[in-house]
Design an enzyme around this catalytic site. Structure first.
Site, PDB file in Angstrom:
ATOM      1  N   ILE A 114      44.260  45.807  38.217  1.00  0.00           N
ATOM      2  CA  ILE A 114      44.350  45.131  39.514  1.00  0.00           C
ATOM      3  C   ILE A 114      43.046  45.523  40.205  1.00  0.00           C
ATOM      4  O   ILE A 114      42.886  46.665  40.631  1.00  0.00           O
ATOM      5  CB  ILE A 114      45.581  45.576  40.325  1.00  0.00           C
ATOM      6  CG1 ILE A 114      46.867  45.193  39.581  1.00  0.00           C
ATOM      7  CG2 ILE A 114      45.543  44.946  41.722  1.00  0.00           C
ATOM      8  CD1 ILE A 114      48.145  45.682  40.270  1.00  0.00           C
ATOM      9  N   PRO A 115      42.093  44.597  40.289  1.00  0.00           N
ATOM     10  CA  PRO A 115      40.696  44.951  40.591  1.00  0.00           C
ATOM     11  C   PRO A 115      40.409  45.290  42.050  1.00  0.00           C
ATOM     12  O   PRO A 115      39.664  44.582  42.741  1.00  0.00           O
ATOM     13  CB  PRO A 115      39.938  43.712  40.130  1.00  0.00           C
ATOM     14  CG  PRO A 115      40.910  42.596  40.345  1.00  0.00           C
ATOM     15  CD  PRO A 115      42.256  43.178  40.006  1.00  0.00           C
ATOM     16  N   CYS A 116      40.910  46.407  42.510  1.00  0.00           N
ATOM     17  CA  CYS A 116      40.645  46.858  43.878  1.00  0.00           C
ATOM     18  C   CYS A 116      39.170  47.179  44.085  1.00  0.00           C
ATOM     19  O   CYS A 116      38.687  47.177  45.218  1.00  0.00           O
ATOM     20  CB  CYS A 116      41.530  48.044  44.241  1.00  0.00           C
ATOM     21  SG  CYS A 116      41.452  49.418  43.082  1.00  0.00           S
ATOM     22  N   HIS A 117      38.440  47.415  42.998  1.00  0.00           N
ATOM     23  CA  HIS A 117      37.010  47.706  43.110  1.00  0.00           C
ATOM     24  C   HIS A 117      36.213  46.494  43.579  1.00  0.00           C
ATOM     25  O   HIS A 117      35.073  46.638  44.010  1.00  0.00           O
ATOM     26  CB  HIS A 117      36.461  48.218  41.776  1.00  0.00           C
ATOM     27  CG  HIS A 117      36.616  47.264  40.640  1.00  0.00           C
ATOM     28  ND1 HIS A 117      37.805  47.126  39.943  1.00  0.00           N
ATOM     29  CD2 HIS A 117      35.748  46.386  40.077  1.00  0.00           C
ATOM     30  CE1 HIS A 117      37.657  46.215  38.988  1.00  0.00           C
ATOM     31  NE2 HIS A 117      36.415  45.752  39.059  1.00  0.00           N
TER      32      HIS A 117
END
Length: 160
Positions: A114-117
């Protein structure tokens, strides 16, 4: 809960499975190693990601969190690889506040998958990152995706 650890350019990470879905990705080595078919597939996809062979994942995810956090995390999965959105962008999409988005983003139990970056400050600053070495890990992930896609970094905005 079955876990499987793998070595990455960012150090060891551990993925955990519950009821046939990935529920967490943690920094460091887990103590209960059990290579289930799903965890082996997740490991293989993450290895391909770090080898620059993929930028998306095809895995069942079931992060534990509040209804609001689930909405934020779902929005994160819609950010295309190699691109960024601001906390404000996500807040507008969800009719919410940037600070609340930031708090949910920081509680994401499955970073990278889950690409929170891919979420940055409205002024283009990286902002924080709860995994690895913090903002330097976030920058690495963004630069890595840009290289894998053969795109300039960053794709949107200027990072400070």
């Amino acid at each position: 809960m079955p876990q499987l650890s793998l070595h990455t350019p960012l150090g060891e990470i551990t993925i955990s499975e519950e009821n046939g879905a990935i529920v967490s990705l943690d920094w460091g080595r887990g103590s209960d190693q059990e290579a289930t078919p799903l965890l082996r597939e997740a490991r293989d996809q993450l290895n391909d990601y770090f080898d620059g062979k993929r930028v998306t994942f095809q895995l069942p995810l079931a992060p534990h969190g509040t209804a609001y956090q689930q909405r934020v995390w779902a929005a994160l999965t819609r950010i295309p690889p190699g691109e960024t959105r601001s906390y404000l962008d996500i807040a507008k999409e969800l009719a919410s506040a940037p600070r609340a988005v930031g708090q949910a983003n920081g509680r994401n139990p499955i970073p990278i998958l889950i690409p929170c970056h891919r979420v940055i400050a409205a002024n283009g600053a990286l902002g924080g990152f709860s995994g690895g070495d913090g903002p330097s890990t976030k920058r690495y992930l963004l630069e890595h995706e840009a290289r894998a896609l053969n795109r300039p970094y960053p794709a949107r905005g200027t990072l400070l």
